[in-house]
Design a protein around this motif. Sequence first.
Motif, PDB file in Angstrom:
ATOM      1  N   LYS A  37      11.001   1.317  -6.808  1.00  0.00           N
ATOM      2  CA  LYS A  37       9.855   0.456  -6.529  1.00  0.00           C
ATOM      3  C   LYS A  37       8.577   1.067  -7.110  1.00  0.00           C
ATOM      4  CE  LYS A  37      12.313  -2.500  -4.294  1.00  0.00           C
ATOM      5  NZ  LYS A  37      12.245  -2.698  -2.850  1.00  0.00           N
ATOM      6  N   GLY A  38       8.457   2.399  -7.014  1.00  0.00           N
ATOM      7  CA  GLY A  38       7.288   3.053  -7.587  1.00  0.00           C
ATOM      8  C   GLY A  38       7.219   2.885  -9.096  1.00  0.00           C
ATOM      9  N   LEU A  39       8.371   2.995  -9.770  1.00  0.00           N
ATOM     10  CA  LEU A  39       8.405   2.783 -11.214  1.00  0.00           C
ATOM     11  C   LEU A  39       8.067   1.339 -11.556  1.00  0.00           C
ATOM     12  CD1 LEU A  39      11.601   4.842 -12.109  1.00  0.00           C
ATOM     13  CD2 LEU A  39       9.247   5.419 -12.698  1.00  0.00           C
ATOM     14  N   ALA A  40       8.582   0.408 -10.748  1.00  0.00           N
ATOM     15  CA  ALA A  40       8.258  -1.000 -10.980  1.00  0.00           C
ATOM     16  C   ALA A  40       6.761  -1.252 -10.826  1.00  0.00           C
ATOM     17  CB  ALA A  40       9.048  -1.885 -10.016  1.00  0.00           C
ATOM     18  N   VAL A  41       6.158  -0.595  -9.849  1.00  0.00           N
ATOM     19  CA  VAL A  41       4.729  -0.785  -9.598  1.00  0.00           C
ATOM     20  C   VAL A  41       3.897  -0.347 -10.793  1.00  0.00           C
ATOM     21  CG1 VAL A  41       2.791   0.134  -8.262  1.00  0.00           C
ATOM     22  CG2 VAL A  41       4.815  -0.708  -7.088  1.00  0.00           C
ATOM     23  N   ILE A  42       4.207   0.819 -11.376  1.00  0.00           N
ATOM     24  CA  ILE A  42       3.370   1.304 -12.475  1.00  0.00           C
ATOM     25  C   ILE A  42       3.603   0.483 -13.739  1.00  0.00           C
ATOM     26  CG2 ILE A  42       3.250   3.622 -11.513  1.00  0.00           C
ATOM     27  CD1 ILE A  42       5.194   4.564 -13.618  1.00  0.00           C
ATOM     28  N   ILE A  43       4.771  -0.139 -13.873  1.00  0.00           N
ATOM     29  CA  ILE A  43       5.004  -1.017 -15.016  1.00  0.00           C
ATOM     30  C   ILE A  43       4.261  -2.337 -14.828  1.00  0.00           C
ATOM     31  CG2 ILE A  43       6.758  -2.349 -16.258  1.00  0.00           C
ATOM     32  CD1 ILE A  43       8.708  -0.058 -15.672  1.00  0.00           C
ATOM     33  N   VAL A  44       4.325  -2.887 -13.614  1.00  0.00           N
ATOM     34  CA  VAL A  44       3.615  -4.138 -13.328  1.00  0.00           C
ATOM     35  C   VAL A  44       2.111  -3.946 -13.481  1.00  0.00           C
ATOM     36  CG1 VAL A  44       3.012  -5.774 -11.504  1.00  0.00           C
ATOM     37  CG2 VAL A  44       5.399  -5.110 -11.845  1.00  0.00           C
ATOM     38  N   GLY A  45       1.580  -2.861 -12.929  1.00  0.00           N
ATOM     39  CA  GLY A  45       0.143  -2.633 -12.974  1.00  0.00           C
ATOM     40  C   GLY A  45      -0.354  -2.198 -14.332  1.00  0.00           C
ATOM     41  N   GLY A  46       0.511  -1.573 -15.118  1.00  0.00           N
ATOM     42  CA  GLY A  46       0.098  -1.037 -16.415  1.00  0.00           C
ATOM     43  C   GLY A  46       0.323   0.462 -16.431  1.00  0.00           C
ATOM     44  N   MET A  47       1.170   0.923 -17.335  1.00  0.00           N
ATOM     45  CA  MET A  47       1.522   2.335 -17.380  1.00  0.00           C
ATOM     46  C   MET A  47       0.274   3.188 -17.568  1.00  0.00           C
ATOM     47  SD  MET A  47       4.833   2.504 -17.031  1.00  0.00           S
ATOM     48  CE  MET A  47       5.565   3.934 -17.808  1.00  0.00           C
ATOM     49  N   GLY A  48       0.016   4.066 -16.603  1.00  0.00           N
ATOM     50  CA  GLY A  48      -1.116   4.972 -16.702  1.00  0.00           C
ATOM     51  C   GLY A  48      -2.388   4.464 -16.073  1.00  0.00           C
ATOM     52  N   SER A  99       0.826  -1.208   0.000  1.00  0.00           N
ATOM     53  CA  SER A  99       0.000   0.000   0.000  1.00  0.00           C
ATOM     54  C   SER A  99       0.860   1.258   0.000  1.00  0.00           C
ATOM     55  CB  SER A  99      -0.942  -0.009   1.207  1.00  0.00           C
ATOM     56  OG  SER A  99      -0.231   0.141   2.422  1.00  0.00           O
ATOM     57  N   ILE A 100       2.042   1.196   0.626  1.00  0.00           N
ATOM     58  CA  ILE A 100       2.971   2.330   0.577  1.00  0.00           C
ATOM     59  C   ILE A 100       3.497   2.514  -0.836  1.00  0.00           C
ATOM     60  CG2 ILE A 100       5.206   3.207   1.351  1.00  0.00           C
ATOM     61  CD1 ILE A 100       4.733   2.013   4.030  1.00  0.00           C
ATOM     62  N   TYR A 101       3.897   1.419  -1.465  1.00  0.00           N
ATOM     63  CA  TYR A 101       4.356   1.496  -2.847  1.00  0.00           C
ATOM     64  C   TYR A 101       3.259   2.062  -3.745  1.00  0.00           C
ATOM     65  CZ  TYR A 101       8.273  -1.584  -1.532  1.00  0.00           C
ATOM     66  OH  TYR A 101       9.388  -2.128  -0.954  1.00  0.00           O
ATOM     67  N   ALA A 102       2.037   1.587  -3.538  1.00  0.00           N
ATOM     68  CA  ALA A 102       0.928   2.018  -4.386  1.00  0.00           C
ATOM     69  C   ALA A 102       0.624   3.499  -4.199  1.00  0.00           C
ATOM     70  CB  ALA A 102      -0.315   1.179  -4.082  1.00  0.00           C
ATOM     71  N   LEU A 103       0.624   3.962  -2.951  1.00  0.00           N
ATOM     72  CA  LEU A 103       0.319   5.365  -2.686  1.00  0.00           C
ATOM     73  C   LEU A 103       1.350   6.272  -3.353  1.00  0.00           C
ATOM     74  CD1 LEU A 103      -1.582   7.301  -1.242  1.00  0.00           C
ATOM     75  CD2 LEU A 103      -0.163   7.081   0.799  1.00  0.00           C
ATOM     76  N   PHE A 104       2.610   5.873  -3.301  1.00  0.00           N
ATOM     77  CA  PHE A 104       3.657   6.636  -3.971  1.00  0.00           C
ATOM     78  C   PHE A 104       3.497   6.575  -5.489  1.00  0.00           C
ATOM     79  CE2 PHE A 104       7.881   6.834  -5.912  1.00  0.00           C
ATOM     80  CZ  PHE A 104       8.356   8.031  -5.413  1.00  0.00           C
ATOM     81  N   ALA A 105       3.175   5.382  -6.013  1.00  0.00           N
ATOM     82  CA  ALA A 105       3.116   5.183  -7.458  1.00  0.00           C
ATOM     83  C   ALA A 105       1.897   5.828  -8.094  1.00  0.00           C
ATOM     84  CB  ALA A 105       3.122   3.685  -7.773  1.00  0.00           C
ATOM     85  N   ILE A 106       0.825   6.017  -7.332  1.00  0.00           N
ATOM     86  CA  ILE A 106      -0.375   6.622  -7.888  1.00  0.00           C
ATOM     87  C   ILE A 106      -0.059   8.012  -8.441  1.00  0.00           C
ATOM     88  CG2 ILE A 106      -2.575   7.682  -7.229  1.00  0.00           C
ATOM     89  CD1 ILE A 106      -3.120   5.221  -5.517  1.00  0.00           C
ATOM     90  N   GLY A 107       0.784   8.768  -7.715  1.00  0.00           N
ATOM     91  CA  GLY A 107       1.172  10.084  -8.213  1.00  0.00           C
ATOM     92  C   GLY A 107       1.961   9.990  -9.505  1.00  0.00           C
ATOM     93  N   PHE A 108       2.878   9.042  -9.573  1.00  0.00           N
ATOM     94  CA  PHE A 108       3.636   8.802 -10.802  1.00  0.00           C
ATOM     95  C   PHE A 108       2.704   8.517 -11.973  1.00  0.00           C
ATOM     96  CE2 PHE A 108       8.093   7.415  -9.292  1.00  0.00           C
ATOM     97  CZ  PHE A 108       8.680   8.508  -9.887  1.00  0.00           C
ATOM     98  N   THR A 109       1.812   7.549 -11.765  1.00  0.00           N
ATOM     99  CA  THR A 109       0.997   7.055 -12.874  1.00  0.00           C
ATOM    100  C   THR A 109      -0.083   8.055 -13.284  1.00  0.00           C
ATOM    101  OG1 THR A 109      -0.008   5.016 -13.699  1.00  0.00           O
ATOM    102  CG2 THR A 109      -0.833   5.846 -11.598  1.00  0.00           C
ATOM    103  N   LEU A 110      -0.507   8.931 -12.375  1.00  0.00           N
ATOM    104  CA  LEU A 110      -1.501   9.935 -12.728  1.00  0.00           C
ATOM    105  C   LEU A 110      -0.940  10.875 -13.786  1.00  0.00           C
ATOM    106  CD1 LEU A 110      -4.351  11.012 -12.013  1.00  0.00           C
ATOM    107  CD2 LEU A 110      -3.247  12.554 -10.401  1.00  0.00           C
ATOM    108  N   VAL A 111       0.287  11.351 -13.574  1.00  0.00           N
ATOM    109  CA  VAL A 111       0.918  12.250 -14.547  1.00  0.00           C
ATOM    110  C   VAL A 111       1.196  11.518 -15.856  1.00  0.00           C
ATOM    111  CG1 VAL A 111       3.004  13.593 -15.043  1.00  0.00           C
ATOM    112  CG2 VAL A 111       1.901  13.782 -12.818  1.00  0.00           C
ATOM    113  N   PHE A 112       1.724  10.294 -15.758  1.00  0.00           N
ATOM    114  CA  PHE A 112       2.053   9.571 -16.979  1.00  0.00           C
ATOM    115  C   PHE A 112       0.796   9.192 -17.763  1.00  0.00           C
ATOM    116  CE2 PHE A 112       3.029   5.943 -19.603  1.00  0.00           C
ATOM    117  CZ  PHE A 112       4.241   6.297 -20.178  1.00  0.00           C
ATOM    118  N   GLY A 113      -0.234   8.745 -17.065  1.00  0.00           N
ATOM    119  CA  GLY A 113      -1.431   8.292 -17.752  1.00  0.00           C
ATOM    120  C   GLY A 113      -2.158   9.387 -18.485  1.00  0.00           C
ATOM    121  N   ILE A 114      -2.115  10.605 -17.966  1.00  0.00           N
ATOM    122  CA  ILE A 114      -2.852  11.704 -18.584  1.00  0.00           C
ATOM    123  C   ILE A 114      -1.969  12.510 -19.524  1.00  0.00           C
ATOM    124  CG2 ILE A 114      -4.049  13.882 -18.099  1.00  0.00           C
ATOM    125  CD1 ILE A 114      -5.061  12.588 -15.521  1.00  0.00           C
TER     126      ILE A 114
END
Length: 313
Positions: A246-257, A34-49
């Motif tokens: 780890k945050g970058l790994a999370v957004i790649i595993v989950g799907g970029m964006g 959940s810590i990784y996800a909370l950090f990665a959500i910010g990453f993926t929000l910018v990348f996805g949009i």
Amino acid sequence: MPPGRAAGGHPAIPIHDENGTAVQQLLNGIFIGSIYALFAIGFTLVFGILDRLNLAHPSVFAASAFVGIELVTRGGMSLWAALPVVFVFGAILGLIIERLAFRPLKNRADAHFAGLISSIALAGMLIALLQWRYGPDTRRFPAGTFPDTRYEVAGAQVTLVQIVILAISLTLMVGLTYMVTRTRLGRGMRAVAENPTAARVLGVNVDRVTATVFAISSALGAVAGVLFAINVNTAQLGMGIAIELKGLAVIIVGGMGSLPGALIGGLLLGLAEVFAVQHIGSSWRDVIAFGLLFIILLLRPQGLLGARKVREV
């Protein structure tokens, strides 16, 4: 080695092994994820949009932890009063990052790469300012800032801070999903994600949407930084770097964006790490975590919830 420190000098995310039970490890994995996800959500929000990778995000994570500690220690605020202030602080940092590192370069042919390099430079400047203001020393919240309450669940120990971080991660996930799919701002975000030029023709203020996305992204990273610091009871200048990969790994595993993908990817990465430590050894922690990343990239290059040639929000 002092508690809360990794071998490289960065704060370590603790993996508790109080009972050694499968339930305990499952809960530990969900919490770390959940810590990784909370950090990665910010990453993926910018990348996805915006299709931009903001590598100043880890510096926002670190800066907000220091600000949160100062609000509590010198400002006399409770943690719950400090969190909204830190949220606003992170949003302001996001606006500054967008204005200085990305907007001036948006019309360049290499805007994606140029923005990435520019955000790295801005991150270095922000860390230098933090060092000038706070020095290189580790800082901590005062004792008793967050209750050390523990609960027993199926023979496993769960702390209150674990429950709070997991609850905040899920709440932000649901809130962001609702905002993107059900609100006018979300429709504007999806239009910009699909085609910025067409969105502008249809009357969407692309610059305003872009600034808002950066503000929300950094605000989420700011809250994650404070929660991370209160959990490990330490804040250091390099704490963002410790979790960035780890945050970058999370957004790649989950799907970029993909926002739901970031949550699922974070939980999977956390579980993989915990069970690797439990059954193989702590030295295999990153090997297993990034091995999972390679396997998913081989079997499903777009990530678990990603779509080929389509950016998701």
